[in-house]
Scaffold this active site. Structure first.
Site, PDB file in Angstrom:
ATOM      1  N   ASP A 166      81.233 -46.471 -57.031  1.00 39.99           N
ATOM      2  CA  ASP A 166      79.882 -46.881 -56.616  1.00 39.99           C
ATOM      3  C   ASP A 166      78.842 -46.700 -57.710  1.00 39.99           C
ATOM      4  O   ASP A 166      77.676 -46.439 -57.414  1.00 39.99           O
ATOM      5  CB  ASP A 166      79.423 -46.116 -55.358  1.00 39.99           C
ATOM      6  CG  ASP A 166      80.363 -46.329 -54.193  1.00 39.99           C
ATOM      7  OD1 ASP A 166      80.872 -47.449 -54.048  1.00 39.99           O
ATOM      8  OD2 ASP A 166      80.580 -45.366 -53.440  1.00 39.99           O
ATOM      9  N   LYS A 193      78.978 -51.031 -60.825  1.00 39.19           N
ATOM     10  CA  LYS A 193      79.760 -51.873 -61.746  1.00 39.19           C
ATOM     11  C   LYS A 193      79.534 -53.350 -61.457  1.00 39.19           C
ATOM     12  O   LYS A 193      79.500 -54.164 -62.377  1.00 39.19           O
ATOM     13  CB  LYS A 193      81.263 -51.559 -61.626  1.00 39.19           C
ATOM     14  CG  LYS A 193      81.627 -50.167 -62.061  1.00 39.19           C
ATOM     15  CD  LYS A 193      83.098 -49.872 -61.835  1.00 39.19           C
ATOM     16  CE  LYS A 193      83.487 -49.787 -60.379  1.00 39.19           C
ATOM     17  NZ  LYS A 193      82.894 -48.676 -59.635  1.00 39.19           N
ATOM     18  N   GLY A 196      84.055 -52.670 -51.773  1.00 41.71           N
ATOM     19  CA  GLY A 196      83.524 -53.760 -50.940  1.00 41.71           C
ATOM     20  C   GLY A 196      83.201 -54.976 -51.785  1.00 41.71           C
ATOM     21  O   GLY A 196      82.417 -54.865 -52.719  1.00 41.71           O
ATOM     22  N   HIS A 197      83.808 -56.086 -51.501  1.00 40.18           N
ATOM     23  CA  HIS A 197      83.518 -57.292 -52.261  1.00 40.18           C
ATOM     24  C   HIS A 197      83.014 -58.402 -51.356  1.00 40.18           C
ATOM     25  O   HIS A 197      83.753 -58.919 -50.538  1.00 40.18           O
ATOM     26  CB  HIS A 197      84.759 -57.768 -53.031  1.00 40.18           C
ATOM     27  CG  HIS A 197      84.731 -57.352 -54.462  1.00 40.18           C
ATOM     28  ND1 HIS A 197      84.669 -56.039 -54.847  1.00 40.18           N
ATOM     29  CD2 HIS A 197      84.730 -58.064 -55.612  1.00 40.18           C
ATOM     30  CE1 HIS A 197      84.641 -55.983 -56.164  1.00 40.18           C
ATOM     31  NE2 HIS A 197      84.680 -57.191 -56.646  1.00 40.18           N
ATOM     32  N   THR A 206      88.771 -45.236 -47.176  1.00 43.29           N
ATOM     33  CA  THR A 206      87.954 -46.334 -46.642  1.00 43.29           C
ATOM     34  C   THR A 206      88.644 -47.008 -45.456  1.00 43.29           C
ATOM     35  O   THR A 206      88.127 -47.983 -44.922  1.00 43.29           O
ATOM     36  CB  THR A 206      87.702 -47.392 -47.736  1.00 43.29           C
ATOM     37  OG1 THR A 206      88.977 -47.854 -48.206  1.00 43.29           O
ATOM     38  CG2 THR A 206      86.915 -46.813 -48.898  1.00 43.29           C
ATOM     39  N   GLN A 252      86.519 -48.697 -58.287  1.00 42.01           N
ATOM     40  CA  GLN A 252      86.369 -47.248 -58.091  1.00 42.01           C
ATOM     41  C   GLN A 252      85.909 -46.578 -59.394  1.00 42.01           C
ATOM     42  O   GLN A 252      85.205 -47.202 -60.167  1.00 42.01           O
ATOM     43  CB  GLN A 252      87.657 -46.602 -57.543  1.00 42.01           C
ATOM     44  CG  GLN A 252      87.938 -46.949 -56.088  1.00 42.01           C
ATOM     45  CD  GLN A 252      88.684 -48.254 -55.924  1.00 42.01           C
ATOM     46  OE1 GLN A 252      89.619 -48.557 -56.641  1.00 42.01           O
ATOM     47  NE2 GLN A 252      88.274 -49.061 -54.970  1.00 42.01           N
ATOM     48  N   LEU A 286      68.305 -45.831 -62.690  1.00 40.96           N
ATOM     49  CA  LEU A 286      67.337 -44.908 -63.290  1.00 40.96           C
ATOM     50  C   LEU A 286      66.072 -44.824 -62.429  1.00 40.96           C
ATOM     51  O   LEU A 286      65.492 -43.750 -62.252  1.00 40.96           O
ATOM     52  CB  LEU A 286      66.972 -45.387 -64.710  1.00 40.96           C
ATOM     53  CG  LEU A 286      65.980 -44.502 -65.456  1.00 40.96           C
ATOM     54  CD1 LEU A 286      66.616 -43.164 -65.826  1.00 40.96           C
ATOM     55  CD2 LEU A 286      65.446 -45.187 -66.715  1.00 40.96           C
TER      56      LEU A 286
HETATM   57  P1  IMP Z   1      91.053 -45.267 -50.370  1.00 41.71           P
HETATM   58  O1  IMP Z   1      90.913 -45.911 -51.711  1.00 41.71           O
HETATM   59  O2  IMP Z   1      90.519 -46.111 -49.244  1.00 41.71           O
HETATM   60  O3  IMP Z   1      92.446 -44.773 -50.107  1.00 41.71           O
HETATM   61  O4  IMP Z   1      90.130 -43.950 -50.365  1.00 41.71           O
HETATM   62  C1  IMP Z   1      90.410 -42.818 -51.172  1.00 41.71           C
HETATM   63  C2  IMP Z   1      89.132 -42.198 -51.718  1.00 41.71           C
HETATM   64  O5  IMP Z   1      88.519 -43.096 -52.641  1.00 41.71           O
HETATM   65  C3  IMP Z   1      88.064 -41.910 -50.653  1.00 41.71           C
HETATM   66  O6  IMP Z   1      87.324 -40.772 -51.055  1.00 41.71           O
HETATM   67  C4  IMP Z   1      87.170 -43.132 -50.726  1.00 41.71           C
HETATM   68  O7  IMP Z   1      85.873 -42.876 -50.244  1.00 41.71           O
HETATM   69  C5  IMP Z   1      87.185 -43.398 -52.219  1.00 41.71           C
HETATM   70  N1  IMP Z   1      86.913 -44.806 -52.552  1.00 41.71           N
HETATM   71  C6  IMP Z   1      87.761 -45.853 -52.460  1.00 41.71           C
HETATM   72  N2  IMP Z   1      87.176 -46.991 -52.859  1.00 41.71           N
HETATM   73  C7  IMP Z   1      85.927 -46.658 -53.229  1.00 41.71           C
HETATM   74  C8  IMP Z   1      84.838 -47.390 -53.780  1.00 41.71           C
HETATM   75  O8  IMP Z   1      84.899 -48.596 -54.021  1.00 41.71           O
HETATM   76  N3  IMP Z   1      83.721 -46.677 -54.041  1.00 41.71           N
HETATM   77  C9  IMP Z   1      83.631 -45.340 -53.833  1.00 41.71           C
HETATM   78  N4  IMP Z   1      84.618 -44.622 -53.331  1.00 41.71           N
HETATM   79  C10 IMP Z   1      85.760 -45.254 -53.035  1.00 41.71           C
END
Ligand code: IMP
Length: 380
Positions: free
Chosen positions: A14, A17, A41-42, A79, A170, A278
């Site tokens: 988050d 990017k 999220g796309h 997620t 990520q 910022l």
């Molecule tokens: P997963 O990728 O859904 O298995 O989640 C594993 C961990 O990665 C959790 O802490 C999620 O909140 C985090 N995570 C997965 N995708 C994102 C993203 O796009 N942004 C921020 N955190 C993410």
């Protein structure tokens, strides 16, 4: 100039990017995303129509939810998009690949086997394989035109002198191997994932841009050494609108952690940072930067690799004066308030790399691209 640049997250995801990739896209012939799924999220708008992208199979989502419930208090806070189970299928050598979607007999065998394995794993589950197969076959037909060997396409682009923007999802601290395991995602968000995900050699990556917020956020469970509770955490969450893009969950907020960013710089070979949000710090009297940790009587400046040590650390902070004039929407570096320039300079010193891009708002135009460092040269 044939310069392929990778853009990846230098924190816990988050970092913003998407905006940076959008900004840089006109300089490249192709954008190639190398890992992850729709946990990032796309949502894409094309000529006014909204497209929400989905990638995984319905039973992966169910298995994800089930696995989190089984972990109870030790849950990862995923997620719930099925990312872990989809990657488990890949590593377990039973994953369904895009090329299988256009091969009806192979697909039938694979779906039948996968669904029966899933029915064994979930008590009382009687999922019928046929509707899943029919749906995938229909997807395959629709996708056939756009299906191909990505590695080959990128190699051809390179030989034709075209530049490729390599996009990570990520962030480094959520990497399956180098993040805060087990509180991580299931893929390699770090630079190695670009080579394995896309089928390109390391020599095809000519520069790495790390994206980092001017503070820090994390969604889900797991360590976040500089986490702020109480009023300051709420202040950052509200002014930064820090709610998960794909799940709507409130993000945990904290001060900029230079130890974590230095770690991301080291393992990814980051050449420069894009510093985002910022403007969220506008109006704060003082801003803290974490430059190290203490464990008992020891001070450490490298990010620990084990959860026990991470659990025992206390951040060491430097306090910097904030600024009252807004940075929101500022488009050239010299127009930033002096204290904001000082803060960025200090972030560069403690992170070990220059800041090449500063984002001062969500709009594409609300951005400073500095011409006086490596990023300016990449975009010439
Ligand atoms: P997963 O990728 O859904 O298995 O989640 C594993 C961990 O990665 C959790 O802490 C999620 O909140 C985090 N995570 C997965 N995708 C994102 C993203 O796009 N942004 C921020 N955190 C993410």
């Amino acid at each position: 100039m044939k310069t392929n640049i990778a853009v990846l997250g230098a924190q816990w995801g988050d970092e913003g990017k998407g905006k940076i990739v959008d900004l840089l896209t006109p300089h490249f012939a192709a954008v190639a995303r190398y890992q992850g799924g729709h946990n990032a999220g796309h949502t894409v708008y094309v000529d006014g129509t909204k497209f929400v992208l989905h990638l995984i199979l319905p039973y992966h989502r169910e298995l994800d939810v089930l696995s989190e419930a089984r972990r109870g208090e030790r849950k990862i806070g995923t997620t719930s998009r099925g990312i872990g189970p989809a990657y488990e299928d890949k590593i377990g050598r039973r994953g369904i690949r895009v090329c299988d979607l256009v091969d009806a007999p192979a697909l039938a065998d694979e779906v039948r086997e996968n669904v029966s394995a899933r029915n064994r794993m979930i008590r009382d589950s009687t999922l019928d394989w046929k509707p899943v197969y029919d749906q995938l076959l229909a997807f395959g037909e629709r996708m056939r035109r756009w299906t191909g060997d990505v590695s080959l396409a990128l190699d051809e682009a390179g030989r034709n002198g075209q530049r490729v923007l390599i996009e990570g999802a990520q962030g480094a601290m959520l990497d399956i191997d180098h993040g805060t395991y087990p509180f991580v995602t299931s893929s390699n968000a770090t630079i190695g994932g670009a080579c394995t995900g896309l089928g390109i050699p390391p020599s095809a990556i000519n520069g790495v841009l790390g994206v980092a917020k001017a503070y820090l956020t994390r969604v889900g469970e797991g360590p976040l050494p500089t986490e702020l509770f109480g009023e300051m955490g709420n202040r950052l969450r509200e002014s930064g609108q820090e709610y998960g893009a794909s799940t709507g969950r409130p993000r945990r907020c904290g001060w900029y952690d230079a130890v974590a960013v230095r770690y991301a710089v080291r393992i990814n070979g980051i050449d420069a940072l894009a510093l985002t949000k910022l403007d969220v710090l506008d109006g704060l009297e003082k801003i803290d930067i974490c430059t190290g940790y203490t464990v008992g009587s020891r001070t450490i400046t490298d990010f620990p690799s084990d959860l026990n040590t991470i659990g025992a650390i206390t951040p060491v902070y430097e306090s910097w004066p904030g600024w009252s004039a807004p940075t929101k929407g500022v488009r050239d570096y010299a127009s930033l308030p002096a204290q904001a320039q000082r803060y960025i300079k200090r972030l560069e010193e403690v992170s070990g790399v220059p800041v090449g891009i500063v984002s001062t708002g969500s709009d594409r135009a609300e951005t400073i691209v500095r011409q006086d460092n490596v990023v300016g040269r990449w975009l010439q």
